[in-house]
Every structure is written in structure tokens, then in C-alpha cells.
Design a protein around this motif. Structure first.
Motif, PDB file in Angstrom:
ATOM      1  N   ALA A   1       0.815  -1.224   0.000  1.00  0.00           N
ATOM      2  CA  ALA A   1       0.000   0.000   0.000  1.00  0.00           C
ATOM      3  C   ALA A   1       0.844   1.267   0.000  1.00  0.00           C
ATOM      4  O   ALA A   1       0.316   2.376   0.105  1.00  0.00           O
ATOM      5  N   GLY A   2       2.161   1.086  -0.135  1.00  0.00           N
ATOM      6  CA  GLY A   2       3.057   2.234  -0.157  1.00  0.00           C
ATOM      7  C   GLY A   2       3.304   2.851   1.202  1.00  0.00           C
ATOM      8  O   GLY A   2       3.699   4.017   1.298  1.00  0.00           O
ATOM      9  N   LYS A   3       3.106   2.067   2.253  1.00  0.00           N
ATOM     10  CA  LYS A   3       3.299   2.561   3.611  1.00  0.00           C
ATOM     11  C   LYS A   3       4.530   1.927   4.242  1.00  0.00           C
ATOM     12  O   LYS A   3       5.026   0.902   3.763  1.00  0.00           O
ATOM     13  N   VAL A   4       4.988   2.513   5.321  1.00  0.00           N
ATOM     14  CA  VAL A   4       6.200   2.042   5.987  1.00  0.00           C
ATOM     15  C   VAL A   4       5.821   1.313   7.280  1.00  0.00           C
ATOM     16  O   VAL A   4       5.059   1.843   8.095  1.00  0.00           O
ATOM     17  N   PRO A   5       6.344   0.117   7.476  1.00  0.00           N
ATOM     18  CA  PRO A   5       6.091  -0.597   8.737  1.00  0.00           C
ATOM     19  C   PRO A   5       6.624   0.204   9.920  1.00  0.00           C
ATOM     20  O   PRO A   5       7.588   0.967   9.788  1.00  0.00           O
ATOM     21  N   SER A   6       6.015   0.018  11.080  1.00  0.00           N
ATOM     22  CA  SER A   6       6.452   0.778  12.248  1.00  0.00           C
ATOM     23  C   SER A   6       7.814   0.281  12.732  1.00  0.00           C
ATOM     24  O   SER A   6       8.154  -0.897  12.606  1.00  0.00           O
ATOM     25  N   GLU A   7       8.596   1.219  13.285  1.00  0.00           N
ATOM     26  CA  GLU A   7       9.916   0.868  13.800  1.00  0.00           C
ATOM     27  C   GLU A   7       9.803  -0.144  14.931  1.00  0.00           C
ATOM     28  O   GLU A   7      10.608  -1.074  15.039  1.00  0.00           O
ATOM     29  N   ASP A   8       8.795   0.028  15.789  1.00  0.00           N
ATOM     30  CA  ASP A   8       8.616  -0.899  16.912  1.00  0.00           C
ATOM     31  C   ASP A   8       8.379  -2.323  16.428  1.00  0.00           C
ATOM     32  O   ASP A   8       8.929  -3.280  16.987  1.00  0.00           O
ATOM     33  N   HIS A   9       7.578  -2.470  15.388  1.00  0.00           N
ATOM     34  CA  HIS A   9       7.270  -3.812  14.902  1.00  0.00           C
ATOM     35  C   HIS A   9       8.460  -4.438  14.176  1.00  0.00           C
ATOM     36  O   HIS A   9       8.670  -5.656  14.248  1.00  0.00           O
ATOM     37  N   ILE A  10       9.229  -3.610  13.488  1.00  0.00           N
ATOM     38  CA  ILE A  10      10.438  -4.152  12.858  1.00  0.00           C
ATOM     39  C   ILE A  10      11.412  -4.612  13.945  1.00  0.00           C
ATOM     40  O   ILE A  10      12.043  -5.666  13.827  1.00  0.00           O
ATOM     41  N   ASN A  11      11.521  -3.841  15.006  1.00  0.00           N
ATOM     42  CA  ASN A  11      12.385  -4.245  16.116  1.00  0.00           C
ATOM     43  C   ASN A  11      11.857  -5.504  16.803  1.00  0.00           C
ATOM     44  O   ASN A  11      12.638  -6.322  17.294  1.00  0.00           O
ATOM     45  N   MET A  12      10.553  -5.662  16.825  1.00  0.00           N
ATOM     46  CA  MET A  12       9.985  -6.894  17.382  1.00  0.00           C
ATOM     47  C   MET A  12      10.420  -8.081  16.543  1.00  0.00           C
ATOM     48  O   MET A  12      10.788  -9.140  17.081  1.00  0.00           O
TER      49      MET A  12
END
Length: 254
Positions: A205-216
Motif C-alpha cells: 500500500a506504499g506505507k512504511v512498517p512501524s519501527e517498533d514492529h520491525i524491532n519486534m
């Protein structure tokens, strides 16, 4: 008409109303019970109306103690109210309708007294029946999994959250609660599966995953010693949230 003449009552703890009709005794010493339980707090509300298509009755041995719950709830005598529920439940050969009515009343008393363990058991019993309306069922499920989640009983919350979603219900918070429950329960495969699906949808959808979830995701890699998963998450971090800390981590692994 006997002293069980019909009248409505309402207990009034904040965001919870239990409306219970006094039971009118018939010539066969049976009573029709109509119980409206609403709002098993947490922020949710639910109401119940007796099925107008069929008359169902509770025997006096069940109806009489449940009638007594009214005044006890008004007086905030919850322990005594629960004893009356138990008295009704002790009746032999209860009908499905009697059991259902008892569990609804038990749920209301438990919610009002803050007895989350009893509330959860009553809700599970109600959800095991086919007597909840299409509106009530998801509301009761939401109350149940929230009760387990708030009590940090995540492994009990997870099945109800997944059932809630599987039955096509929508809630803005359930996805986040389910992900957190997987994570604190050390169910890393389901955390990774959930995050991968979330990331794919966002990126498409052209959006960026959240930093918190990437760190998870990165933490899952670390906890499971999955170097490839860790590297995948770290690559996403330096791509979407570049920082000296993340680049130092990349360089330390060369």
C-alpha cells in the motif's frame, strides 16, 4: 398473583446494567425469566432480549434465588448475590434455559464485584451455547479475551482472539493485542507470521512498517538465534529508520 409479581430492576455499577424481570409464577409453579445483561464493563456493552418466538420458563427453585439477586445487587452485596446464583445453580435437572439464565446472572454479579476469574468462566459457558444473538456473541468474546488479556493470561486470550477474527468480527485493537499475546507467550513463529503479513500489506500500500514492529521482528531473530531473520529486520531498519545505532549493528556483523 404471587409475591413473584413481575417488576424490573437495575443494578448500577458504572457501565454495567443488569436488568432482571421478577418472575411471575404460573399455575404450574413455573416462571418465565427475561434477563437483560449489559455491559460486562471493560469498555464493552451487550444486551439480551428473550426470544419472542418461544416462551421459556424457569422453575421456582431457580427463579426464587435469582429474584433475590436484584436487591442484593442494588445494595452492592455481591458475595450474597453470588451465593444466590450458586443456590439456583444447585438445582437438579436444570433446563438449558435455566442454565443460560444462571450464567448470565453470574456474569453480571462477577463483573460488578470485579471477580474476573468467575466472569471469564461464565462467559465461556454462555459462548458455548447457541443462545447469544449475533450482536452479543462478538461482544461477549471481546469481553472475554480482554478479561484474560488484562489478567495476563495470554494463552487463554489467544484462542478467543483468533476465534473472534475467524468469525469475521472487526475490532481496531484485536490485532495488536493478539500480536502482543503471541510475543509475551514466546510464540515467536506466530509473531513472525503475523509481522510478515502486516509488513507485506503495508509495503504493497506504499506505507512504511512501524519501527517498533520491525524491532519486534529483530528481537524474534535474536531470541530464536535465527541469523537470517535478524538480518532481514536489521536491513528494514537501516532502510526505513537509518541511525548510527542500526548501522553500527550492521557493521559489527560483517
Amino acid at each position: 398473583m404471587s409475591r413473584f409479581a413481575a417488576r424490573k430492576w437495575c443494578a448500577a455499577p458504572p457501565c454495567n446494567h443488569l436488568i432482571h424481570e421478577r418472575l411471575t409464577m404460573s399455575k404450574h409453579r413455573f416462571a418465565r425469566v427475561a434477563v437483560l445483561v449489559a455491559a460486562l464493563c471493560l469498555p464493552f456493552a451487550a444486551t439480551y432480549a428473550a426470544d419472542a418466538k418461544k416462551e421459556e420458563f424457569a422453575r421456582e427453585v431457580v427463579a426464587k434465588p435469582l429474584n433475590a439477586v436484584s436487591d442484593l445487587m442494588k445494595a452492592q452485596k455481591y458475595a450474597e448475590a453470588m451465593e444466590k446464583v450458586k443456590e439456583a445453580d444447585a438445582a437438579k435437572d436444570k433446563t438449558a434455559y435455566e442454565s443460560f439464565t444462571i450464567e448470565r446472572t453470574r456474569a453480571a454479579v462477577a463483573q460488578s464485584s470485579g471477580d474476573m476469574a468467575t466472569l471469564a468462566k461464565a462467559l465461556e459457558a454462555l459462548l458455548a451455547t447457541d443462545r447469544l444473538s449475533a450482536t452479543e456473541r462478538p461482544m461477549f468474546m471481546r469481553t472475554l479475551y480482554a478479561s484474560y488479556y488484562n489478567s495476563k493470561e495470554y494463552t487463554k486470550a489467544i484462542p478467543w482472539m483468533t476465534k473472534f477474527i475467524a468469525e469475521g468480527n472487526k475490532d481496531d485493537q484485536v490485532g495488536a493485542l493478539l500480536l502482543t499475546s503471541y510475543y509475551v507467550s514466546n510464540d515467536y513463529p506466530n509473531v513472525v507470521k503475523t509481522l510478515h503479513a502486516e509488513f507485506a500489506e503495508l509495503i504493497a500500500a506504499g506505507k512504511v512498517p512501524s519501527e517498533d514492529h520491525i524491532n519486534m521482528l529483530r528481537n524474534c531473530g535474536a531470541k530464536t538465534k535465527d541469523k537470517a531473520l535478524y538480518a532481514e529486520a536489521l536491513d528494514m531498519l537501516v532502510t526505513y529508520y537509518p541511525s548510527a545505532e542500526y548501522w553500527d549493528d550492521v557493521l559489527s556483523r560483517l
